[in-house]
Design a protein around this motif. Structure first.
Motif, PDB file in Angstrom:
ATOM      1  N   PRO A 132      33.398  67.027  65.736  1.00  0.00           N
ATOM      2  CA  PRO A 132      34.332  67.151  64.599  1.00  0.00           C
ATOM      3  C   PRO A 132      35.753  66.814  65.042  1.00  0.00           C
ATOM      4  O   PRO A 132      36.604  67.698  65.194  1.00  0.00           O
ATOM      5  N   TYR A 133      36.011  65.527  65.246  1.00  0.00           N
ATOM      6  CA  TYR A 133      37.292  65.120  65.824  1.00  0.00           C
ATOM      7  C   TYR A 133      38.479  65.575  64.980  1.00  0.00           C
ATOM      8  O   TYR A 133      39.459  66.100  65.506  1.00  0.00           O
ATOM      9  N   SER A 134      38.395  65.356  63.674  1.00  0.00           N
ATOM     10  CA  SER A 134      39.529  65.716  62.818  1.00  0.00           C
ATOM     11  C   SER A 134      39.769  67.217  62.824  1.00  0.00           C
ATOM     12  O   SER A 134      40.913  67.685  62.914  1.00  0.00           O
ATOM     13  N   LYS A 135      38.694  68.004  62.735  1.00  0.00           N
ATOM     14  CA  LYS A 135      38.846  69.458  62.735  1.00  0.00           C
ATOM     15  C   LYS A 135      39.409  69.958  64.057  1.00  0.00           C
ATOM     16  O   LYS A 135      40.278  70.841  64.083  1.00  0.00           O
TER      17      LYS A 135
ATOM     18  N   ARG B  49      37.335  59.994  70.523  1.00  0.00           N
ATOM     19  CA  ARG B  49      36.896  59.376  69.259  1.00  0.00           C
ATOM     20  C   ARG B  49      36.767  57.857  69.423  1.00  0.00           C
ATOM     21  O   ARG B  49      35.798  57.256  68.959  1.00  0.00           O
TER      22      ARG B  49
END
Length: 754
Positions: free
Chosen positions: A29-32, A109
Motif C-alpha cells: 500500500p504505497y500511498s497509504k 514503488r
C-alpha cells in the motif's frame, strides 16, 4: 522511540514484495504508507513545537546546565540551551526521516512498476498502479537550468538582494523605534530622546523607502529584460541555441501547446520567478531581521509567537485545500453552478426569442415557472457554496485573532511581572504582524514558484528536445544542377507510425526535366515533395540532390535553390514586397549584397503574372496583405507565392497542387505563369489537371506508395493503364465537376481513348 517504531513498521509493509501462490506480485500500500509516514512525522513535530512553547512559558532563566556539585538546583535541569538544541535536532531529524521515508516508498514503488512491466503484467489483470506516474516526477534538472538562464543577471540579482536586505532592516527598525517612542513619551518621559528617536525613525523610513524602490526596480528591470529576450524555444531559435524542430514535431504537437509554451509558460516562468524571487528575498530577510529584534525584546514571547504563527498558517492552508476540494465536488463545482445558470438563461432566451409563440398559446405562466425552477436550483448551489466560504473565512479570521489575543495575554502578563516594558510589548506586536505578513508572503511565494517550476519543466523539456531530423549539413557546392533522386524509399509519417505511405519508391528527375506526379489521393505524391524538402527523413532508402544526400547540404543555402509552391500558399501580415522576399532578408542571415533588390522582386512578379494587379493596388508593392493574405483573392495569393519562389532564382521548382483550388479564370492566369517559369528548370509537379501534366517530359503514376507506371502523356494513354483510367473518369464528369479539364492542345485525347 514510539515515533521511530511507527515509521519502521510502516516502511516494513512495502520493503519487500508479497507474492500469491500464482506468482503474481501484490504491491504494498504505497500511498497509504507514504501518507502514514507524513502524518506520523507531522504529529511528532507538532509535539516538539508544543514542548518548545511549554519550555518558553515555564522554563527557568538558566542558559547552561547547572554545576553537578550544586545541590541547590533541582534534579533534571539541563538549561535552556541544551533543551532547545535537543528540540531543534529532533525537528531536523524528523524532517530528514520523513523525507527519506517518502523517497524510499517512491523508490520501491518505481522498482515494482519496472518489474511488473518487464514481466508483461502491466494491465494483464488489473491496473495496480496509476498510469504515467513516472512521467509526473519532477525533472531534477529544472532548477539548475533556471539558475543557468539567470546567470547573465547575477549582478542585478546581487544588487537587488543587497537593497532588499537593507530595506528589511529598515522595516524591522520601524517597530523598534515605535516602541522606544512610546516609552520615552509615557513610560519613562525623556523629551530629548523622544525627539531624537522620532528623527531616527523618519530617517529609517526614508532609507527603507529608498532601498525598497531600488530592490523592486531592479527586479522589474530584470523581469522586463527576460520578457524582451524570451527563452530560446526550439521552434524559433537559431544557432547557437537549441535547433529548430522537425516537421514531425508539429504533426504530433498541437499548435495551442506550442503557443502556450511560447506565451503563457515563458511569461509564467519570467514573471513568477523574477517577481516572486523579489518577494521571497524580501520576506525571508524581513522575517530574519524581525526575529532578531523580537528575541531582543522577549525570547519567551518570541518562541510562543514563532511556533504559533506557522502553525496557524498551516491550519489555514490545510483548511483552504479542504475548501477547494469541497468546491470541486460535483454538487458545488464551478462548472455545475455555471451549468445551472446557463440552463436558466437558455430558458429565458428561448422564450424571449419566440415571444409571439408564447403569447399565442398563453404559456407565460409555465414559462415563468420553468425559469424560476432553474433559478431556484442555481440559488441552492450558491447558498451551499456561501456556507462553505463563510466557514473558511471565519476560520482564518478567528485563528489570526486568536494568535494576537494569546500573544497579548502572555505579553501583558510579562509586562505586569516587569519582564518587559509596555513600549517593548507594542514593538513586539508590530514585529508579530510583520512576521505574520512575511510568513504569509513566503507561503504564497512557494505556491507561485511551484506553479512556475511546473511551467519551467514544460519549457525546458521543449528547449532540450532534440529534433528527429538534425540539420547538420554544411555543403555549399560551386555548381548545382538540380538532379533529384528518390531511391528505394520507405516512409511513415510520425503522427501515423503504423500506416506506410511509401513502399520502396524510386523516382529520378534529371536536370532541366519536368516530371509530373499523378495518381489517386493518399498515394504518396505530396510525401515525395516533403522528403525532397527534408521535412522528414525516410526509414529506408535515400533522397539525393545531385547524387548527394539532402542532409549534407547547408539548409539555408539549399532553400534558396529549391523552391516550393504549395496548394494553399500562406502569406503573412506584411507588405507584398516583403512577402515575396520572405526568407531572403538581412534578418534571415543573408549578406546585404545577396538580398534581392526591388528590381528582382518586380521581375519575379512579372514572371508570375502578378505585376499588373500589384501595380493596380493603392500602395503597389507596399500594400499590406493582411493576416494570412485575407485582403487578396486566391489567384492573387497563388501568383505572389510563385513570385516568392522565383525571386530565389531556383534550380529546382516543386509545385504541389499549385492550381487545384482556383477557379477557371484564375487557373488560366496562374497556369500561364507556371508554364513560363518551368522552362530551363528541374520541375517536380503534382497535379490532377490535364493542362498541367500533359506537357510534362514524363508522367509518373503513384499508387499505394509505389510507381505504378511512367511515361509521356501519349505513351500512358496508349498503355491503357491507371493513368488512362484516371483521364477517362475525369472526361466522363460534367464540366462543372471535372477536376481535370482538357486544354485545347488535348483535343485529340478523345480519339486516343477510343
Amino acid at each position: 522511540m514510539l515515533h521511530t517504531a511507527v515509521v519502521a513498521a510502516l516502511l516494513s509493509r512495502v520493503m519487500s514484495p508479497r507474492r500469491r501462490f500464482s506468482g503474481l506480485v501484490i504491491p504494498g500500500p504505497y500511498s497509504k504508507v507514504s501518507h502514514g509516514v507524513y502524518w506520523s512525522c507531522s504529529l511528532f513535530e507538532l509535539l516538539l513545537l508544543g514542548k518548545a512553547v511549554v519550555v518558553a512559558v515555564l522554563g527557568e532563566e538558566r542558559l547552561l546546565p547547572p554545576d553537578p556539585g550544586d545541590a541547590s538546583d533541582p534534579p533534571g535541569s539541563v538549561g535552556l540551551l541544551c533543551m532547545y538544541a535537543s528540540i531543534v535536532v529532533a525537528l531536523l531529524c524528523s524532517f530528514m526521516e520523513g523525507w527519506l521515508g517518502q523517497r524510499l516508498v517512491a523508490r520501491w514503488r518505481k522498482q515494482h512498476e519496472a518489474a511488473e512491466e518487464a514481466a508483461g503484467q502491466a494491465g494483464a489483470r488489473q491496473p495496480l498502479l496509476g498510469k504515467g506516474k513516472a512521467a509526473k516526477e519532477a525533472d531534477s534538472a529544472t532548477i539548475p537550468e533556471l539558475i543557468k538562464l539567470s546567470a547573465p543577471d547575477t549582478h542585478i540579482l546581487f544588487m537587488a538582494f543587497t537593497a532588499g536586505a537593507a530595506a528589511a532592516l529598515g522595516q524591522a527598525l520601524v517597530p523598534y523605534y515605535t516602541g522606544k517612542i512610546i516609552d520615552y513619551a509615557s513610560i519613562d518621559p525623556d523629551p530629548h530622546a523622544f525627539r531624537l528617536t522620532t528623527l531616527k525613525m523618519l530617517g529609517v523610513a526614508l532609507g527603507c523607502a529608498f532601498f525598497t524602490g531600488i530592490r523592486g526596480g531592479l527586479f522589474t528591470v530584470r523581469a522586463a529584460g527576460r520578457r524582451c529576450e524570451p527563452l530560446p524555444l526550439p521552434p524559433l531559435s537559431s544557432p547557437p541555441g537549441p535547433p529548430p524542430q522537425d516537421a514531425g514535431f508539429f504533426d504530433t504537437t498541437k499548435t495551442g501547446e506550442v503557443t502556450s509554451r511560447l506565451s503563457a509558460d515563458t511569461t509564467t516562468v519570467s514573471d513568477q520567478i523574477c517577481l516572486n524571487l523579489n518577494v521571497m528575498l524580501r520576506s525571508s530577510t524581513q522575517a530574519a531581521m524581525v526575529l532578531v529584534f523580537m528575541f531582543s525584546a522577549s525570547w519567551r514571547l518570541t518562541v510562543v509567537t514563532f511556533v504559533m504563527i506557522p502553525l496557524v498558517l498551516v491550519i489555514c492552508k490545510l483548511y483552504g485545500a479542504y475548501y477547494r476540494r469541497i468546491r470541486r465536488a460535483p454538487c458545488l463545482s464551478a462548472v455545475q453552478v455555471q451549468t445551472e445558470l446557463a440552463e436558466a438563461n437558455s430558458v429565458a432566451e428561448e422564450a424571449l426569442s419566440s415571444m409571439t409563440t408564447v403569447k399565442a398559446h398563453a404559456a407565460e405562466d409555465s414559462t415563468m415557472a420553468a425559469y424560476a425552477a432553474k433559478l431556484t436550483r442555481f440559488y441552492h448551489l450558491q447558498r451551499r457554496e456561501a456556507v462553505a466560504y463563510a466557514a473558511y473565512m471565519a476560520t482564518n479570521t478567528f485563528l489570526a485573532a486568536a494568535v494576537v489575543a494569546i500573544v497579548l495575554y502572555y505579553g501583558g502578563s510579562l509586562v505586569l511581572k516587569g519582564a518587559m516594558s509596555a513600549g517593548s510589548l507594542v514593538s513586539f506586536m508590530l514585529f508579530q504582524q510583520s512576521l505574520s505578513a512575511a510568513f504569509q508572503a513566503l507561503g504564497d511565494v512557494f505556491s507561485a514558484l511551484s506553479a512556475a517550476v511546473g511551467a519551467a519543466d514544460k519549457v525546458i523539456e521543449l528547449m532540450k528536445r532534440q529534433p528527429a531530423v538534425a540539420e547538420t549539413g554544411t555543403l555549399v557546392p560551386a555548381a548545382f544542377a538540380g538532379k533529384l533522386t528518390v531511391q528505394d524509399v520507405v516512409f511513415h509519417y510520425p503522427a501515423r507510425p503504423t500506416l506506410r505511405v511509401l513502399s520502396g519508391l524510386s523516382v529520378v528527375v534529371n536536370p532541366g526535366e519536368i516530371v509530373a506526379l499523378v495518381g489517386p489521393s493518399g498515394g504518396g505524391k505530396s510525401s515525395i515533395v516533403k522528403l525532397v524538402e527534408r521535412f522528414y527523413v525516410p526509414e529506408e532508402g535515400r533522397v539525393l540532390i545531385d547524387d548527394r544526400p539532402v542532409g549534407e547540404y547547408d539548409r539555408k543555402w539549399l532553400k534558396q535553390r529549391v523552391a516550393l509552391v504549395s496548394q494553399e500558399p500562406v502569406l503573412y501580415a506584411r507588405s507584398i514586397r516583403r512577402n515575396i522576399l520572405y526568407g531572403l532578408e538581412e534578418q534571415d542571415g543573408l549578406p546585404p549584397e545577396e538580398v534581392p533588390t526591388f528590381a528582382d522582386v518586380e521581375e519575379a512578379a512579372r514572371l508570375a503574372n502578378a505585376h499588373d494587379f500589384i501595380c493596380a493596388l493603392p500602395d503597389g508593392y507596399e500594400t499590406e496583405c493582411g493576416e494570412k493574405g485575407v485582403q487578396l483573392s486566391g489567384g492573387q495569393k497563388q501568383r505572389i507565392a510563385i513570385a516568392r519562389a522565383l525571386v530565389r532564382r531556383p534550380a529546382v521548382l516543386l509545385l504541389d497542387e499549385a492550381t487545384s483550388a482556383l477557379d477557371a479564370d484564375s487557373e488560366a492566369v496562374v497556369q500561364e505563369a507556371l508554364d513560363r517559369t518551368m522552362k530551363s528548370r528541374t520541375v517536380l509537379v503534382i497535379a490532377h489537371r490535364l493542362s498541367t501534366v500533359q506537357d510534362a517530359h514524363r508522367i509518373v503514376v503513384i499508387q499505394h506508395g509505389q510507381v505504378a507506371e511512367q511515361g509521356t502523356h501519349d505513351q500512358l494513354l496508349e498503355a491503357g493503364g491507371t493513368y488512362a483510367s484516371l483521364v477517362r473518369r475525369q472526361l466522363a464528369r460534367a464540366p462543372s465537376a471535372a477536376g481535370l479539364l482538357p486544354s485545347p492542345s488535348s483535343a485529340s485525347l478523345a480519339g486516343g481513348l477510343h
